[in-house]
Write a protein that holds these residues in place. Structure first.
Motif, short mmCIF file in Angstrom:
data_model
loop_
_atom_site.label_atom_id
_atom_site.label_comp_id
_atom_site.label_asym_id
_atom_site.label_seq_id
_atom_site.Cartn_x
_atom_site.Cartn_y
_atom_site.Cartn_z
N ARG A 71 -3.48 31.64 6.36
CA ARG A 71 -2.06 31.79 6.74
C ARG A 71 -1.39 32.90 5.93
N VAL A 72 -1.71 32.99 4.66
CA VAL A 72 -1.15 34.04 3.81
C VAL A 72 -1.45 35.42 4.39
N GLN A 73 -2.65 35.60 4.87
CA GLN A 73 -3.06 36.91 5.37
C GLN A 73 -2.49 37.23 6.75
N GLU A 74 -2.05 36.21 7.47
CA GLU A 74 -1.50 36.43 8.81
C GLU A 74 -0.07 36.94 8.78
N LYS A 75 0.62 36.74 7.66
CA LYS A 75 2.03 37.11 7.58
C LYS A 75 2.21 38.45 6.87
N HIS A 76 3.27 39.15 7.24
CA HIS A 76 3.61 40.39 6.54
C HIS A 76 4.05 40.05 5.12
N ILE A 77 3.53 40.79 4.15
CA ILE A 77 3.85 40.55 2.74
C ILE A 77 4.71 41.71 2.23
N GLY A 78 5.83 41.37 1.61
CA GLY A 78 6.69 42.40 1.04
C GLY A 78 6.18 42.90 -0.30
N ALA A 79 6.60 44.10 -0.67
CA ALA A 79 6.10 44.75 -1.89
C ALA A 79 6.42 43.96 -3.15
N ALA A 80 7.52 43.22 -3.16
CA ALA A 80 7.90 42.47 -4.36
C ALA A 80 6.85 41.44 -4.74
N LYS A 81 6.15 40.91 -3.76
CA LYS A 81 5.12 39.91 -4.04
C LYS A 81 3.93 40.51 -4.79
N ALA A 82 3.80 41.83 -4.73
CA ALA A 82 2.68 42.51 -5.39
C ALA A 82 3.09 43.18 -6.69
N SER B 194 8.59 41.96 -10.69
CA SER B 194 9.69 41.80 -9.73
C SER B 194 10.39 40.45 -9.85
N GLY B 195 9.73 39.49 -10.48
CA GLY B 195 10.25 38.13 -10.50
C GLY B 195 9.80 37.33 -9.30
N ALA B 196 9.20 38.00 -8.32
CA ALA B 196 8.72 37.33 -7.10
C ALA B 196 7.21 37.46 -6.96
N PHE B 197 6.55 37.92 -8.00
CA PHE B 197 5.11 38.19 -7.93
C PHE B 197 4.32 36.93 -7.60
N ASP B 198 3.40 37.08 -6.68
CA ASP B 198 2.49 36.01 -6.28
C ASP B 198 1.13 36.65 -6.07
N PRO B 199 0.19 36.47 -7.00
CA PRO B 199 -1.08 37.19 -6.89
C PRO B 199 -1.85 36.91 -5.62
N GLU B 200 -1.76 35.68 -5.10
CA GLU B 200 -2.48 35.37 -3.86
C GLU B 200 -1.92 36.17 -2.69
N ARG B 201 -0.62 36.34 -2.66
CA ARG B 201 -0.01 37.18 -1.63
C ARG B 201 -0.15 38.66 -1.96
N ALA B 202 -0.21 38.98 -3.24
CA ALA B 202 -0.39 40.37 -3.64
C ALA B 202 -1.72 40.93 -3.13
N VAL B 203 -2.77 40.11 -3.18
CA VAL B 203 -4.07 40.55 -2.65
C VAL B 203 -3.92 40.88 -1.17
N ALA B 204 -3.24 40.00 -0.43
CA ALA B 204 -3.04 40.24 1.00
C ALA B 204 -2.19 41.49 1.23
#
Length: 305
Positions: A54-65, A69-79
């Motif tokens: 599901r993570v990979q199916e959604k568009h990920i914003g740059a802040a997650k990577a 940023s305060g919104a970093f999520d490594p699992e979403r950053a990979v995507a």
């Protein structure tokens, strides 16, 4: 129980009973509580696999990577990096996630602070692969300021530069394994050398992975993650029980009725192959579910760390 997973849970529970009656006795789940608990652990592991899809199916914003940023999520950053064609950064993050792991108490804090240079930039793949000593020196100078913890499976690691499990040794051995041409080329070459069977490619990578302090579990976790994200076309075809503790104990409990039951790893693996023909969950899920189940065989505990 997750309401949307009730059907799958019941299906697995029934499949375990049928397998025990018609294929091979499963004394570890002879009673309803143990069988229901193991089925729930399978559901929990399948749910985690679904999460990555599901993570990979959604568009990920740059802040997650962005680790600062305060919104970093490594699992979403990979995507995010894969969505933007940066396989190198995606695979580098998978390595860092595997090395630091995620404890339930502090989450990805330690990874975030190291990757984000304590708010002063990013130790990205281009920078580190071209000059690893720069990152090693920075960590030696700043390690006491880094918060968080290592995850449970990496709890013996250390940030101390003089430790016999120091990050510099891990990093340099990882870079040597991947090679100067980077992840994309490394994985492509392995596919070319090994063939098109995802399980054989996984096995070849597993056996070639000479990364300092990466034992059986770290290698398995890293490669499983590489496969989940499609960085390389690989899939575990074995639970890799040699050297395993939790998964091997779970398999012994299931097939012999005791975590100390007498059964060699190759025998256990053949029985797991039989079982997966009934359950259709895959070896990554099998390994994870058995490891978690043996900790609490008759009462479900949701392990998140």
């Amino acid at each position: 129980m997750w309401p949307t997973r009730t059907g799958r849970w019941d299906e697995i529970r029934q499949a375990l009973q049928t397998h025990s009656q018609t294929v091979r006795d499963l004394p570890g789940v002879a009673d309803d509580d143990s069988r229901s608990t193991l089925a729930m652990q399978f559901v929990a592991s399948l749910r985690r696999e679904d999460y990555y899809r599901r993570v990979q199916e959604k568009h990920i914003g740059a802040a997650k990577a962005d680790p600062n940023s305060g919104a970093f999520d490594p699992e979403r950053a990979v995507a995010y990096h894969l969505q933007n064609g940066d396989v190198e950064e995606a695979a580098w993050l998978v390595f860092l996630m595997t090395h630091f792991a995620r404890p339930a108490s502090t989450g990805w804090l330690r990874l975030t602070q190291v990757y984000g240079r304590l708010g002063q930039g990013t130790w990205d793949w281009v920078t580190v692969s071209s000059d690893p000593d720069q990152m090693i020196a920075w960590l030696a100078e700043n390690w006491t300021n880094v918060g968080g913890k290592f995850g449970n499976h990496r709890k013996y690691e250390s940030l101390r530069p003089d430790s016999n499990r120091n990050f510099g040794s891990v990093l340099n051995s990882y870079l040597a394994w991947i090679g100067e041409d980077g992840h994309r080329s490394f994985f492509a070459n392995m596919v070319q050398q090994t063939g098109n069977d995802p399980t054989q490619i996984f096995d070849a990578l597993y056996r070639s992975m000479k990364v300092s302090t990466f034992g059986r579990l770290a290698k398995f976790d890293y490669l499983a993650m590489i496969g989940r994200y499609g960085i390389a076309p690989i899939e575990a075809g074995s639970a890799y029980l040699k050297g395993a503790t939790g998964p091997a104990s779970g398999a012994r409990l299931l097939f012999t009725g005791s975590v100390q039951g007498v059964a060699i790893e190759t025998q256990l693996q053949s029985w797991l192959d039989e079982l997966d023909a009934s359950l259709h969950v895959g070896m990554a899920v099998m390994e994870d579910a058995l490891c978690n189940w043996q900790k609490s065989p008759s009462s479900f505990v949701h392990y998140k760390g």
